[in-house]
Scaffold this motif. Structure first.
Motif, PDB file in Angstrom:
ATOM      1  N   SER A 222      -9.747  -6.388   4.665  1.00 58.02           N
ATOM      2  CA  SER A 222      -9.211  -5.835   3.430  1.00 58.02           C
ATOM      3  C   SER A 222      -8.772  -6.911   2.463  1.00 58.02           C
ATOM      4  O   SER A 222      -8.384  -6.616   1.345  1.00 58.02           O
ATOM      5  CB  SER A 222      -8.018  -4.921   3.752  1.00 58.02           C
ATOM      6  OG  SER A 222      -8.387  -3.911   4.645  1.00 58.02           O
TER       7      SER A 222
ATOM      8  N   ARG B 150      -8.954 -10.379   0.137  1.00 51.55           N
ATOM      9  CA  ARG B 150      -9.915 -11.043  -0.746  1.00 51.55           C
ATOM     10  C   ARG B 150      -9.643 -12.527  -0.835  1.00 51.55           C
ATOM     11  O   ARG B 150      -8.543 -12.949  -0.685  1.00 51.55           O
ATOM     12  CB  ARG B 150      -9.821 -10.413  -2.152  1.00 51.55           C
ATOM     13  CG  ARG B 150      -9.919  -8.888  -2.130  1.00 51.55           C
ATOM     14  CD  ARG B 150     -11.292  -8.445  -1.647  1.00 51.55           C
ATOM     15  NE  ARG B 150     -11.347  -7.012  -1.486  1.00 51.55           N
ATOM     16  CZ  ARG B 150     -11.657  -6.162  -2.452  1.00 51.55           C
ATOM     17  NH1 ARG B 150     -11.854  -6.603  -3.672  1.00 51.55           N
ATOM     18  NH2 ARG B 150     -11.750  -4.873  -2.210  1.00 51.55           N
TER      19      ARG B 150
ATOM     20  N   ILE C 273      -2.894   3.499  -3.181  1.00 49.29           N
ATOM     21  CA  ILE C 273      -2.904   2.415  -4.159  1.00 49.29           C
ATOM     22  C   ILE C 273      -2.545   1.119  -3.459  1.00 49.29           C
ATOM     23  O   ILE C 273      -1.609   1.068  -2.667  1.00 49.29           O
ATOM     24  CB  ILE C 273      -1.894   2.688  -5.299  1.00 49.29           C
ATOM     25  CG1 ILE C 273      -2.261   3.978  -6.025  1.00 49.29           C
ATOM     26  CG2 ILE C 273      -1.855   1.516  -6.282  1.00 49.29           C
ATOM     27  CD1 ILE C 273      -1.207   4.431  -7.015  1.00 49.29           C
ATOM     28  N   ARG C 274      -3.315   0.090  -3.761  1.00 51.84           N
ATOM     29  CA  ARG C 274      -3.048  -1.225  -3.201  1.00 51.84           C
ATOM     30  C   ARG C 274      -2.672  -2.191  -4.319  1.00 51.84           C
ATOM     31  O   ARG C 274      -3.391  -2.308  -5.314  1.00 51.84           O
ATOM     32  CB  ARG C 274      -4.260  -1.757  -2.444  1.00 51.84           C
ATOM     33  CG  ARG C 274      -4.505  -1.041  -1.127  1.00 51.84           C
ATOM     34  CD  ARG C 274      -5.729  -1.590  -0.420  1.00 51.84           C
ATOM     35  NE  ARG C 274      -5.898  -0.987   0.895  1.00 51.84           N
ATOM     36  CZ  ARG C 274      -6.942  -1.220   1.682  1.00 51.84           C
ATOM     37  NH1 ARG C 274      -7.900  -2.042   1.281  1.00 51.84           N
ATOM     38  NH2 ARG C 274      -7.020  -0.638   2.863  1.00 51.84           N
TER      39      ARG C 274
ATOM     40  N   TYR D  67      -1.830  -6.146  -4.940  1.00 46.40           N
ATOM     41  CA  TYR D  67      -1.893  -7.494  -4.382  1.00 46.40           C
ATOM     42  C   TYR D  67      -0.970  -8.395  -5.191  1.00 46.40           C
ATOM     43  O   TYR D  67      -1.065  -8.461  -6.425  1.00 46.40           O
ATOM     44  CB  TYR D  67      -3.319  -8.032  -4.422  1.00 46.40           C
ATOM     45  CG  TYR D  67      -4.293  -7.233  -3.579  1.00 46.40           C
ATOM     46  CD1 TYR D  67      -4.553  -7.581  -2.267  1.00 46.40           C
ATOM     47  CD2 TYR D  67      -4.945  -6.117  -4.101  1.00 46.40           C
ATOM     48  CE1 TYR D  67      -5.436  -6.847  -1.491  1.00 46.40           C
ATOM     49  CE2 TYR D  67      -5.826  -5.373  -3.338  1.00 46.40           C
ATOM     50  CZ  TYR D  67      -6.072  -5.750  -2.033  1.00 46.40           C
ATOM     51  OH  TYR D  67      -6.944  -5.012  -1.269  1.00 46.40           O
TER      52      TYR D  67
ATOM     53  N   LYS E  17      -3.437  -7.935  -8.701  1.00 47.60           N
ATOM     54  CA  LYS E  17      -4.471  -6.911  -8.802  1.00 47.60           C
ATOM     55  C   LYS E  17      -3.925  -5.584  -8.317  1.00 47.60           C
ATOM     56  O   LYS E  17      -3.118  -5.520  -7.398  1.00 47.60           O
ATOM     57  CB  LYS E  17      -5.679  -7.322  -7.954  1.00 47.60           C
ATOM     58  CG  LYS E  17      -6.835  -6.324  -7.944  1.00 47.60           C
ATOM     59  CD  LYS E  17      -7.927  -6.833  -7.036  1.00 47.60           C
ATOM     60  CE  LYS E  17      -9.079  -5.837  -6.967  1.00 47.60           C
ATOM     61  NZ  LYS E  17     -10.138  -6.292  -6.046  1.00 47.60           N
ATOM     62  N   VAL E  18      -4.360  -4.479  -8.957  1.00 44.71           N
ATOM     63  CA  VAL E  18      -4.006  -3.123  -8.534  1.00 44.71           C
ATOM     64  C   VAL E  18      -5.296  -2.336  -8.391  1.00 44.71           C
ATOM     65  O   VAL E  18      -6.150  -2.355  -9.283  1.00 44.71           O
ATOM     66  CB  VAL E  18      -3.080  -2.425  -9.552  1.00 44.71           C
ATOM     67  CG1 VAL E  18      -2.760  -1.014  -9.069  1.00 44.71           C
ATOM     68  CG2 VAL E  18      -1.806  -3.222  -9.764  1.00 44.71           C
ATOM     69  N   GLU E  19      -5.457  -1.659  -7.248  1.00 47.55           N
ATOM     70  CA  GLU E  19      -6.665  -0.853  -7.068  1.00 47.55           C
ATOM     71  C   GLU E  19      -6.314   0.458  -6.387  1.00 47.55           C
ATOM     72  O   GLU E  19      -5.386   0.534  -5.592  1.00 47.55           O
ATOM     73  CB  GLU E  19      -7.707  -1.608  -6.248  1.00 47.55           C
ATOM     74  CG  GLU E  19      -7.308  -1.910  -4.817  1.00 47.55           C
ATOM     75  CD  GLU E  19      -8.385  -2.656  -4.047  1.00 47.55           C
ATOM     76  OE1 GLU E  19      -9.313  -3.177  -4.686  1.00 47.55           O
ATOM     77  OE2 GLU E  19      -8.288  -2.711  -2.809  1.00 47.55           O
ATOM     78  N   ARG E  20      -7.055   1.505  -6.727  1.00 44.73           N
ATOM     79  CA  ARG E  20      -6.871   2.819  -6.111  1.00 44.73           C
ATOM     80  C   ARG E  20      -8.062   3.092  -5.202  1.00 44.73           C
ATOM     81  O   ARG E  20      -9.213   2.968  -5.613  1.00 44.73           O
ATOM     82  CB  ARG E  20      -6.765   3.911  -7.173  1.00 44.73           C
ATOM     83  CG  ARG E  20      -6.516   5.313  -6.568  1.00 44.73           C
ATOM     84  CD  ARG E  20      -6.528   6.381  -7.661  1.00 44.73           C
ATOM     85  NE  ARG E  20      -5.380   6.235  -8.533  1.00 44.73           N
ATOM     86  CZ  ARG E  20      -4.178   6.770  -8.288  1.00 44.73           C
ATOM     87  NH1 ARG E  20      -3.982   7.438  -7.173  1.00 44.73           N
ATOM     88  NH2 ARG E  20      -3.194   6.620  -9.135  1.00 44.73           N
ATOM     89  N   LYS E  21      -7.772   3.452  -3.940  1.00 43.32           N
ATOM     90  CA  LYS E  21      -8.824   3.742  -2.970  1.00 43.32           C
ATOM     91  C   LYS E  21      -9.262   5.200  -3.092  1.00 43.32           C
ATOM     92  O   LYS E  21      -8.607   6.024  -3.741  1.00 43.32           O
ATOM     93  CB  LYS E  21      -8.325   3.466  -1.552  1.00 43.32           C
ATOM     94  CG  LYS E  21      -7.690   2.102  -1.367  1.00 43.32           C
ATOM     95  CD  LYS E  21      -8.623   0.961  -1.731  1.00 43.32           C
ATOM     96  CE  LYS E  21      -9.755   0.819  -0.739  1.00 43.32           C
ATOM     97  NZ  LYS E  21     -10.633  -0.345  -1.051  1.00 43.32           N
ATOM     98  N   ASP E  22     -10.383   5.514  -2.451  1.00 42.27           N
ATOM     99  CA  ASP E  22     -10.922   6.871  -2.517  1.00 42.27           C
ATOM    100  C   ASP E  22      -9.981   7.904  -1.918  1.00 42.27           C
ATOM    101  O   ASP E  22     -10.010   9.081  -2.309  1.00 42.27           O
ATOM    102  CB  ASP E  22     -12.276   6.941  -1.788  1.00 42.27           C
ATOM    103  CG  ASP E  22     -13.352   6.129  -2.506  1.00 42.27           C
ATOM    104  OD1 ASP E  22     -13.177   5.871  -3.715  1.00 42.27           O
ATOM    105  OD2 ASP E  22     -14.341   5.753  -1.850  1.00 42.27           O
TER     106      ASP E  22
ATOM    107  N   GLU F 268       0.850  -1.193   0.000  1.00 41.85           N
ATOM    108  CA  GLU F 268       0.000   0.000   0.000  1.00 41.85           C
ATOM    109  C   GLU F 268       0.883   1.240   0.000  1.00 41.85           C
ATOM    110  O   GLU F 268       1.851   1.322   0.750  1.00 41.85           O
ATOM    111  CB  GLU F 268      -0.915  -0.002   1.219  1.00 41.85           C
ATOM    112  CG  GLU F 268      -1.924   1.138   1.216  1.00 41.85           C
ATOM    113  CD  GLU F 268      -2.895   1.028   2.381  1.00 41.85           C
ATOM    114  OE1 GLU F 268      -4.025   0.560   2.171  1.00 41.85           O
ATOM    115  OE2 GLU F 268      -2.504   1.416   3.496  1.00 41.85           O
TER     116      GLU F 268
END
Length: 313
Positions: A311, A313, A258-259, A261, A249-254, A231
């Motif tokens: 958090s 998955r 950036i996370r 995995y 996986k790559v994700e951007r939080k509000d 993170e």
């Protein structure tokens, strides 16, 4: 093996508390039994300490059959539960003296003082009647009573229940010291995942009367959550495109974080280097699931608690 359990069964009325569980504990090992309420942890400990007869299967403690040789088993085991077994009209000193003489414990005064110093009890505390002890003080005295006896095998069933965080830490430190000096074999049950992860070398997850997983804490977390999470955030808020094959996986939080995995293993450093090469980074960290998160996911307890999610998955 110091403790051998094979196909152990126990039924109360129509409830199967144990459905044929099997496990082994090595000499000098701290072995954790984890499970939600009603999973069968206390039932297992009671059978192994000869407080309860099994309906099927077998259990050997210190090489002795718990059904055929209960007295010989009791000679080598002791059990600490959340409930103490003291005489309320006696003071702390009198209680320890009584139980020490009952079990023919030598040099009990020196041992009592040594353990009391570790747990923060002084001479004035021992002069109080048990009726005037707080819950935490009674539990500390309960620990001392059992440790003074110096049995090679110890069952700890929720031993820090009622202790404040400072006292719980003192108990963990004392147990570590005792293990180093005496190499006791310990079966440890607790709802406190932190202390289980800190103390136990191996853990068995018990759920609805069955052992569903066994391993050391790190193995269990890896098996249940085979990924790790990095993170961070970029100072310029830039986008991220990673080419590393181990990124799942790559994700951007509000909040702009950036996370990433990735698969568990030695790939973390490679992925971090690629992240650093792509921009100026704020507060990068690698996070692993806690034992508590792994336990909740594995036992399905998360599904029973609406709105409580992790958090992972």
């Amino acid at each position: 093996m110091t403790i051998q359990v094979k196909n152990l069964e126990k039924t109360f009325d129509e409830t199967e508390a144990l459905k044929g569980i099997s496990f082994e504990v090595e000499e000098g090992e701290i072995f954790g039994l984890l499970g939600p309420n009603g999973a069968g942890k206390t039932t297992t400990v009671k059978i192994l300490s000869t407080m309860l007869l099994p309906d099927g299967g077998s259990a050997y403690v210190g090489g002795k059959n718990v059904v055929k040789s209960p007295k010989r088993v009791r000679d080598v085991v002791d059990i600490i539960t959340a409930r103490d077994k003291f005489y309320r009209r006696l003071d702390g000193y009198q209680n320890i003296r009584f139980f020490s003489r009952l079990y023919n414990v030598g040099d009990w005064k020196r041992k009592m003082k040594e353990y009391a110093d570790h747990l923060g009890l002084d001479e004035e505390d021992f002069e109080k009647r048990l009726a005037d002890f707080s819950t935490g003080m009674r539990q500390k005295l309960n620990l001392i009573r059992n440790l003074v006896r110096e049995t090679p095998i110890l069952f700890l069933d929720e031993p820090t229940l009622g202790l404040d965080p400072v006292s719980s830490r003192k108990f963990r430190n004392l147990l570590k010291k005792v293990m180093e000096q005496e190499e006791k074999t310990v079966i440890f049950t607790s709802h406190n995942m932190f202390e289980v992860e800190e103390l136990c070398e191996r853990i068995a997850i018990l759920n609805e009367g069955e052992i569903t997983m066994t391993g050391d804490p790190k193995e269990l977390k890896t098996d249940i959550f085979p990924k790790r999470m990095i993170e961070f955030s970029y100072k310029d808020g830039g986008l991220l495109e990673l080419e590393n094959e181990f990124v799942d996986k790559v994700e951007r939080k509000d909040d702009g974080k950036i996370r990433v995995y990735i698969e568990a293993g030695d790939h973390v450093h490679d992925v971090i280097q690629e992240i650093l090469d792509k921009g100026r980074v704020n507060n990068i960290s690698v996070k692993e699931p806690t034992l508590e998160e792994a336990f909740i996911k594995h036992t399905g307890e998360e599904e029973k608690s609406a709105g409580e999610v992790t958090s992972w998955r």
